[in-house]
Design a protein around this motif. Structure first.
Motif, short mmCIF file in Angstrom:
data_model
loop_
_atom_site.label_atom_id
_atom_site.label_comp_id
_atom_site.label_asym_id
_atom_site.label_seq_id
_atom_site.Cartn_x
_atom_site.Cartn_y
_atom_site.Cartn_z
N ALA A 88 0.83 -1.21 0.00
CA ALA A 88 0.00 0.00 0.00
C ALA A 88 0.87 1.26 0.00
CB ALA A 88 -0.94 -0.01 1.20
N ILE A 89 1.89 1.27 0.83
CA ILE A 89 2.79 2.43 0.90
C ILE A 89 3.47 2.64 -0.45
CG2 ILE A 89 4.94 3.27 1.93
CD1 ILE A 89 3.91 1.89 4.59
N VAL A 149 -8.36 -7.21 12.13
CA VAL A 149 -8.96 -6.03 12.76
C VAL A 149 -8.20 -5.58 14.00
CG1 VAL A 149 -11.28 -6.50 11.86
CG2 VAL A 149 -10.65 -7.35 14.13
N THR A 150 -7.45 -6.48 14.63
CA THR A 150 -6.70 -6.08 15.83
C THR A 150 -5.60 -5.09 15.50
OG1 THR A 150 -5.23 -8.01 15.68
CG2 THR A 150 -7.23 -8.24 17.03
N ALA A 151 -5.29 -4.93 14.23
CA ALA A 151 -4.27 -3.96 13.81
C ALA A 151 -4.69 -2.53 14.09
CB ALA A 151 -3.95 -4.13 12.33
N VAL A 152 -5.98 -2.26 14.20
CA VAL A 152 -6.45 -0.87 14.39
C VAL A 152 -6.44 -0.45 15.85
CG1 VAL A 152 -7.85 -0.95 12.29
CG2 VAL A 152 -8.93 -1.44 14.51
N LEU A 153 -6.01 -1.33 16.74
CA LEU A 153 -5.92 -0.97 18.15
C LEU A 153 -4.67 -0.12 18.39
CD1 LEU A 153 -6.95 -4.39 19.71
CD2 LEU A 153 -8.39 -2.39 19.29
N PRO A 154 -4.81 1.02 19.06
CA PRO A 154 -3.66 1.91 19.26
C PRO A 154 -2.72 1.41 20.36
CG PRO A 154 -5.59 2.83 20.31
CD PRO A 154 -6.04 1.57 19.60
N LEU A 202 0.28 1.69 9.46
CA LEU A 202 -1.09 2.12 9.18
C LEU A 202 -1.19 3.64 9.16
CD1 LEU A 202 -3.48 -0.25 11.18
CD2 LEU A 202 -3.58 0.26 8.74
N GLU A 203 -0.52 4.29 10.08
CA GLU A 203 -0.55 5.75 10.14
C GLU A 203 0.08 6.37 8.89
OE1 GLU A 203 1.25 6.27 13.99
OE2 GLU A 203 -0.70 6.21 15.01
N ILE A 204 1.11 5.73 8.34
CA ILE A 204 1.71 6.20 7.09
C ILE A 204 0.71 6.07 5.95
CG2 ILE A 204 3.45 5.68 5.33
CD1 ILE A 204 5.31 4.88 7.74
N VAL A 205 0.06 4.92 5.85
CA VAL A 205 -0.93 4.68 4.79
C VAL A 205 -2.06 5.70 4.89
CG1 VAL A 205 -2.66 3.03 3.96
CG2 VAL A 205 -0.36 2.24 4.51
N ILE A 206 -2.52 5.97 6.10
CA ILE A 206 -3.59 6.96 6.31
C ILE A 206 -3.10 8.36 5.92
CG2 ILE A 206 -5.00 8.10 8.08
CD1 ILE A 206 -5.03 5.25 9.48
N ALA A 207 -1.87 8.70 6.29
CA ALA A 207 -1.31 10.01 5.94
C ALA A 207 -1.18 10.17 4.43
CB ALA A 207 0.04 10.21 6.62
N ILE A 262 -7.17 3.36 16.02
CA ILE A 262 -6.24 4.34 15.46
C ILE A 262 -7.03 5.37 14.66
CG2 ILE A 262 -4.34 4.63 13.82
CD1 ILE A 262 -3.50 1.72 14.57
N GLU A 263 -6.70 6.63 14.87
CA GLU A 263 -7.39 7.71 14.15
C GLU A 263 -7.24 7.54 12.65
OE1 GLU A 263 -7.31 12.57 13.89
OE2 GLU A 263 -6.51 11.59 15.68
#
Length: 118
Positions: A25-26, A47-52, A66-71, A94-95
């Motif tokens: 994805a990156i 789904v456990t990947a979204v836990l901060p 995940l935060e990089i992909v979202i950014a 995660i936001e």
């Protein structure tokens, strides 16, 4: 613009499938010569990947990836039923990650130019 959908089913640290999906994805988001819109859908144990507040002892950090992909403006959704089945619906996520349904996934599959499953 191409729409690439990436679907992941495995736990974040049980195998390297989610790690490799995020690496892809990156890289897709960094391609200059071919504009791509990346969507990531997490099912089952993924789904456990979204836990901060993840704190792996060594190696890669799924939360940071995940935060990089979202950014990079990719959409990240996770299965609400899968979260519920694991007793995780009341926990923070995660936001930038959005709870979704199988209908949401079905809509993404229908509009995606390419679908990749890990």
């Amino acid at each position: 613009m191409q729409h690439v959908l990436i679907i992941v089913n495995d736990a974040p640290y049980g195998s390297e499938k989610l790690f490799n999906a995020l690496r892809l994805a990156i890289q897709l988001n960094e391609q200059d010569y071919s504009p791509v819109r990346v969507s990531l859908f997490l099912l089952s144990d993924a789904v456990t990947a979204v836990l901060p507040k993840q704190n792996p002892i060594e190696g890669y950090n799924i939360q940071q990836m995940l935060e990089i992909v979202i950014a990079q403006k990719a959409q990240v959704k996770f299965c609400g039923s899968c979260m519920s089945a694991r007793g995780l619906t009341e926990l923070n996520t995660i936001e930038g990650c959005e709870m979704a349904t199988m209908d949401d996934l079905a809509q993404w599959v229908l509009v995606a130019d390419k679908t990749i499953s890990f």
